[in-house]
Motif scaffolding. Structure first.
Motif, PDB file in Angstrom:
ATOM      1  N   MET A   1       0.913  -1.229   0.111  1.00  0.00           N
ATOM      2  CA  MET A   1      -0.096   0.146   0.075  1.00  0.00           C
ATOM      3  C   MET A   1       0.983   1.215  -0.028  1.00  0.00           C
ATOM      4  SD  MET A   1      -2.848   1.837   0.350  1.00  0.00           S
ATOM      5  CE  MET A   1      -3.953   0.469   0.685  1.00  0.00           C
ATOM      6  N   LEU A   2       0.545   2.164  -0.917  1.00  0.00           N
ATOM      7  CA  LEU A   2       1.099   3.524  -0.772  1.00  0.00           C
ATOM      8  C   LEU A   2       0.073   4.414  -0.173  1.00  0.00           C
ATOM      9  CD1 LEU A   2       2.579   3.621  -4.651  1.00  0.00           C
ATOM     10  CD2 LEU A   2       4.125   3.454  -2.352  1.00  0.00           C
ATOM     11  N   ARG A   3       0.706   5.387   0.775  1.00  0.00           N
ATOM     12  CA  ARG A   3      -0.183   6.258   1.213  1.00  0.00           C
ATOM     13  C   ARG A   3       0.473   7.601   1.210  1.00  0.00           C
ATOM     14  NH1 ARG A   3      -0.433   1.947   4.727  1.00  0.00           N
ATOM     15  NH2 ARG A   3      -2.201   0.999   5.058  1.00  0.00           N
ATOM     16  N   ILE A   4      -0.418   8.498   0.676  1.00  0.00           N
ATOM     17  CA  ILE A   4       0.189  10.148   0.420  1.00  0.00           C
ATOM     18  C   ILE A   4      -0.363  10.606   1.716  1.00  0.00           C
ATOM     19  CG2 ILE A   4       0.170  12.123  -1.070  1.00  0.00           C
ATOM     20  CD1 ILE A   4       1.207   9.635  -2.313  1.00  0.00           C
ATOM     21  N   VAL A   5       0.787  11.181   2.566  1.00  0.00           N
ATOM     22  CA  VAL A   5       0.537  11.873   3.705  1.00  0.00           C
ATOM     23  C   VAL A   5       1.151  13.478   3.604  1.00  0.00           C
ATOM     24  CG1 VAL A   5       0.394   9.852   5.155  1.00  0.00           C
ATOM     25  CG2 VAL A   5       2.319  10.893   4.805  1.00  0.00           C
ATOM     26  N   TRP A   6       0.716  14.369   4.470  1.00  0.00           N
ATOM     27  CA  TRP A   6       1.333  15.777   4.384  1.00  0.00           C
ATOM     28  C   TRP A   6       1.240  16.247   5.777  1.00  0.00           C
ATOM     29  CZ3 TRP A   6      -2.908  13.781   1.503  1.00  0.00           C
ATOM     30  CH2 TRP A   6      -3.984  14.501   1.877  1.00  0.00           C
ATOM     31  N   GLY A   7       2.176  17.511   5.777  1.00  0.00           N
ATOM     32  CA  GLY A   7       2.062  18.295   7.075  1.00  0.00           C
ATOM     33  C   GLY A   7       2.908  19.265   7.099  1.00  0.00           C
ATOM     34  N   VAL A   8       2.569  20.522   7.801  1.00  0.00           N
ATOM     35  CA  VAL A   8       3.260  21.340   7.948  1.00  0.00           C
ATOM     36  C   VAL A   8       3.595  21.765   9.367  1.00  0.00           C
ATOM     37  CG1 VAL A   8       1.962  22.601   6.277  1.00  0.00           C
ATOM     38  CG2 VAL A   8       1.280  22.918   8.653  1.00  0.00           C
ATOM     39  N   GLY A   9       4.617  22.445   9.757  1.00  0.00           N
ATOM     40  CA  GLY A   9       5.289  22.656  11.039  1.00  0.00           C
ATOM     41  C   GLY A   9       5.952  23.988  11.046  1.00  0.00           C
ATOM     42  N   HIS A  10       5.797  24.457  12.396  1.00  0.00           N
ATOM     43  CA  HIS A  10       6.523  25.784  12.598  1.00  0.00           C
ATOM     44  C   HIS A  10       7.357  25.521  14.092  1.00  0.00           C
ATOM     45  CE1 HIS A  10       4.226  27.921   9.746  1.00  0.00           C
ATOM     46  NE2 HIS A  10       3.335  27.250  10.273  1.00  0.00           N
ATOM     47  N   ALA A  11       8.672  26.090  14.290  1.00  0.00           N
ATOM     48  CA  ALA A  11       9.238  25.741  15.347  1.00  0.00           C
ATOM     49  C   ALA A  11      10.718  26.699  15.348  1.00  0.00           C
ATOM     50  CB  ALA A  11       9.614  24.434  15.605  1.00  0.00           C
ATOM     51  N   ALA A  12      11.201  26.704  16.453  1.00  0.00           N
ATOM     52  CA  ALA A  12      12.433  27.501  16.692  1.00  0.00           C
ATOM     53  C   ALA A  12      13.559  27.351  15.894  1.00  0.00           C
ATOM     54  CB  ALA A  12      12.718  27.569  18.193  1.00  0.00           C
ATOM     55  N   THR A  13      13.798  26.077  15.456  1.00  0.00           N
ATOM     56  CA  THR A  13      14.681  25.573  14.538  1.00  0.00           C
ATOM     57  C   THR A  13      14.232  24.902  13.345  1.00  0.00           C
ATOM     58  OG1 THR A  13      15.201  23.192  15.533  1.00  0.00           O
ATOM     59  CG2 THR A  13      16.310  25.220  16.735  1.00  0.00           C
ATOM     60  N   ALA A  14      14.880  24.648  12.370  1.00  0.00           N
ATOM     61  CA  ALA A  14      14.749  24.053  11.120  1.00  0.00           C
ATOM     62  C   ALA A  14      14.213  22.705  11.392  1.00  0.00           C
ATOM     63  CB  ALA A  14      15.775  24.227  10.195  1.00  0.00           C
ATOM     64  N   LYS A  15      15.215  21.938  12.234  1.00  0.00           N
ATOM     65  CA  LYS A  15      15.093  20.522  12.309  1.00  0.00           C
ATOM     66  C   LYS A  15      13.584  20.204  13.069  1.00  0.00           C
ATOM     67  CE  LYS A  15      18.130  17.727  12.512  1.00  0.00           C
ATOM     68  NZ  LYS A  15      18.443  16.584  11.629  1.00  0.00           N
ATOM     69  N   ALA A  16      13.251  21.209  14.053  1.00  0.00           N
ATOM     70  CA  ALA A  16      12.360  21.026  14.685  1.00  0.00           C
ATOM     71  C   ALA A  16      10.844  21.188  14.181  1.00  0.00           C
ATOM     72  CB  ALA A  16      12.212  21.919  16.196  1.00  0.00           C
ATOM     73  N   SER A  17      11.250  22.142  13.153  1.00  0.00           N
ATOM     74  CA  SER A  17      10.005  22.419  12.354  1.00  0.00           C
ATOM     75  C   SER A  17       9.438  21.232  11.225  1.00  0.00           C
ATOM     76  CB  SER A  17       9.964  23.842  11.600  1.00  0.00           C
ATOM     77  OG  SER A  17      10.709  23.646  10.215  1.00  0.00           O
ATOM     78  N   PHE A  18      10.680  20.737  10.843  1.00  0.00           N
ATOM     79  CA  PHE A  18      10.871  19.507  10.005  1.00  0.00           C
ATOM     80  C   PHE A  18       9.846  18.430  10.754  1.00  0.00           C
ATOM     81  CE2 PHE A  18      12.997  15.575   8.397  1.00  0.00           C
ATOM     82  CZ  PHE A  18      12.259  15.422   7.330  1.00  0.00           C
ATOM     83  N   ASP A  19      10.453  18.001  11.972  1.00  0.00           N
ATOM     84  CA  ASP A  19       9.991  17.012  12.770  1.00  0.00           C
ATOM     85  C   ASP A  19       8.233  17.307  13.173  1.00  0.00           C
ATOM     86  OD1 ASP A  19      10.016  14.732  14.532  1.00  0.00           O
ATOM     87  OD2 ASP A  19      10.473  15.627  16.238  1.00  0.00           O
ATOM     88  N   THR A  20       8.001  18.530  13.396  1.00  0.00           N
ATOM     89  CA  THR A  20       6.693  18.802  13.862  1.00  0.00           C
ATOM     90  C   THR A  20       5.844  18.515  12.372  1.00  0.00           C
ATOM     91  OG1 THR A  20       7.450  20.612  15.286  1.00  0.00           O
ATOM     92  CG2 THR A  20       4.899  20.736  14.301  1.00  0.00           C
ATOM     93  N   ALA A  21       6.275  18.937  11.284  1.00  0.00           N
ATOM     94  CA  ALA A  21       5.595  18.473   9.921  1.00  0.00           C
ATOM     95  C   ALA A  21       5.307  16.981   9.954  1.00  0.00           C
ATOM     96  CB  ALA A  21       6.505  19.042   8.914  1.00  0.00           C
ATOM     97  N   LEU A  22       6.293  16.386  10.251  1.00  0.00           N
ATOM     98  CA  LEU A  22       6.460  14.790  10.080  1.00  0.00           C
ATOM     99  C   LEU A  22       5.281  14.281  11.123  1.00  0.00           C
ATOM    100  CD1 LEU A  22      10.086  13.599   9.823  1.00  0.00           C
ATOM    101  CD2 LEU A  22       8.329  13.835   7.979  1.00  0.00           C
ATOM    102  N   ALA A  23       5.295  15.029  12.209  1.00  0.00           N
ATOM    103  CA  ALA A  23       4.357  14.491  13.377  1.00  0.00           C
ATOM    104  C   ALA A  23       2.810  14.928  12.556  1.00  0.00           C
ATOM    105  CB  ALA A  23       4.523  15.283  14.435  1.00  0.00           C
ATOM    106  N   GLU A  24       2.679  15.868  11.970  1.00  0.00           N
ATOM    107  CA  GLU A  24       1.249  16.090  11.624  1.00  0.00           C
ATOM    108  C   GLU A  24       1.034  15.132  10.590  1.00  0.00           C
ATOM    109  OE1 GLU A  24      -0.426  19.814   8.955  1.00  0.00           O
ATOM    110  OE2 GLU A  24      -0.420  20.275  11.134  1.00  0.00           O
ATOM    111  N   ALA A  25       2.013  14.781   9.793  1.00  0.00           N
ATOM    112  CA  ALA A  25       1.681  13.480   8.845  1.00  0.00           C
ATOM    113  C   ALA A  25       1.487  12.105   9.367  1.00  0.00           C
ATOM    114  CB  ALA A  25       2.684  13.781   7.730  1.00  0.00           C
ATOM    115  N   GLY A  26       1.913  12.137  10.675  1.00  0.00           N
ATOM    116  CA  GLY A  26       1.554  10.871  11.261  1.00  0.00           C
ATOM    117  C   GLY A  26       3.036   9.888  11.098  1.00  0.00           C
ATOM    118  N   ILE A  27       4.197  10.304  10.682  1.00  0.00           N
ATOM    119  CA  ILE A  27       5.338   9.568  10.148  1.00  0.00           C
ATOM    120  C   ILE A  27       6.670  10.101  11.181  1.00  0.00           C
ATOM    121  CG2 ILE A  27       4.512   8.742   8.288  1.00  0.00           C
ATOM    122  CD1 ILE A  27       6.139  11.074   6.782  1.00  0.00           C
ATOM    123  N   HIS A  28       6.450  10.679  12.267  1.00  0.00           N
ATOM    124  CA  HIS A  28       7.452  11.207  13.082  1.00  0.00           C
ATOM    125  C   HIS A  28       8.036  10.043  13.880  1.00  0.00           C
ATOM    126  CE1 HIS A  28       3.992  11.296  15.534  1.00  0.00           C
ATOM    127  NE2 HIS A  28       4.785  11.561  16.688  1.00  0.00           N
TER     128      HIS A  28
END
Length: 149
Positions: A1-28
């Motif tokens: 199964m292929l699933r298309i997921v997505w997310g956005v994130g905002h945080a004090a650091t670039a990596k933290a905003s990426f992690d937040t976007a992954l969390a919104e997509a459910g793959i963190h």
């Protein structure tokens, strides 16, 4: 199964905003293993937004990912396009930028070429573009991810 997921994130650091976007997509909670953009035949594909439980924390998850992280004050846009033949084999194309219209234009040009060199019907192409509005004092990330498995 292929699933298309997505997310956005905002945080004090670039990596933290990426992690937040992954969390919104459910793959963190997974170790992401980036693949090239080939879609195997006979595999179902769904746009789900947020991934369901895909296994224990820390397992490897194969992905094709469009990711844009922007500095404070700049928006982020990421997009994924895909084309498949009648057997389901196909190709993904991923683009990142700060402007969603640029993402759409580049997705169109890129997936058209990808389909052409694989002899796929370009008229059946689908796309998903996600835009994360800027935050004045935080990094901003947009992700669109195809998960395998």
């Amino acid at each position: 199964m292929l699933r298309i997921v997505w997310g956005v994130g905002h945080a004090a650091t670039a990596k933290a905003s990426f992690d937040t976007a992954l969390a919104e997509a459910g793959i963190h909670q997974y170790n992401l293993r980036q693949l090239s953009s080939v879609i195997p035949a006979a595999v179902p594909l769904e746009e789900v937004g947020t991934a369901p439980d895909l296994g224990p924390t820390g397992e490897a998850l194969d992905v094709v990912m469009a990711r844009k992280t922007s500095p404070p004050g700049a928006r982020a846009a990421a997009g994924l396009a895909w084309g498949r033949d009648e057997d389901g084999a196909g190709v993904f194309y991923e683009v990142e930028d700060t402007d969603p219209e640029t993402v759409r234009e580049l997705l169109g040009a890129g997936i058209e070429r990808g389909c052409y060199i694989r002899d796929l019907d370009y008229s059946a192409v689908e796309t998903k573009v996600v835009t994360a509005d800027s935050a004045p004092d935080e990094y901003t990330t947009a992700v669109v991810v195809a998960t395998y498995g």
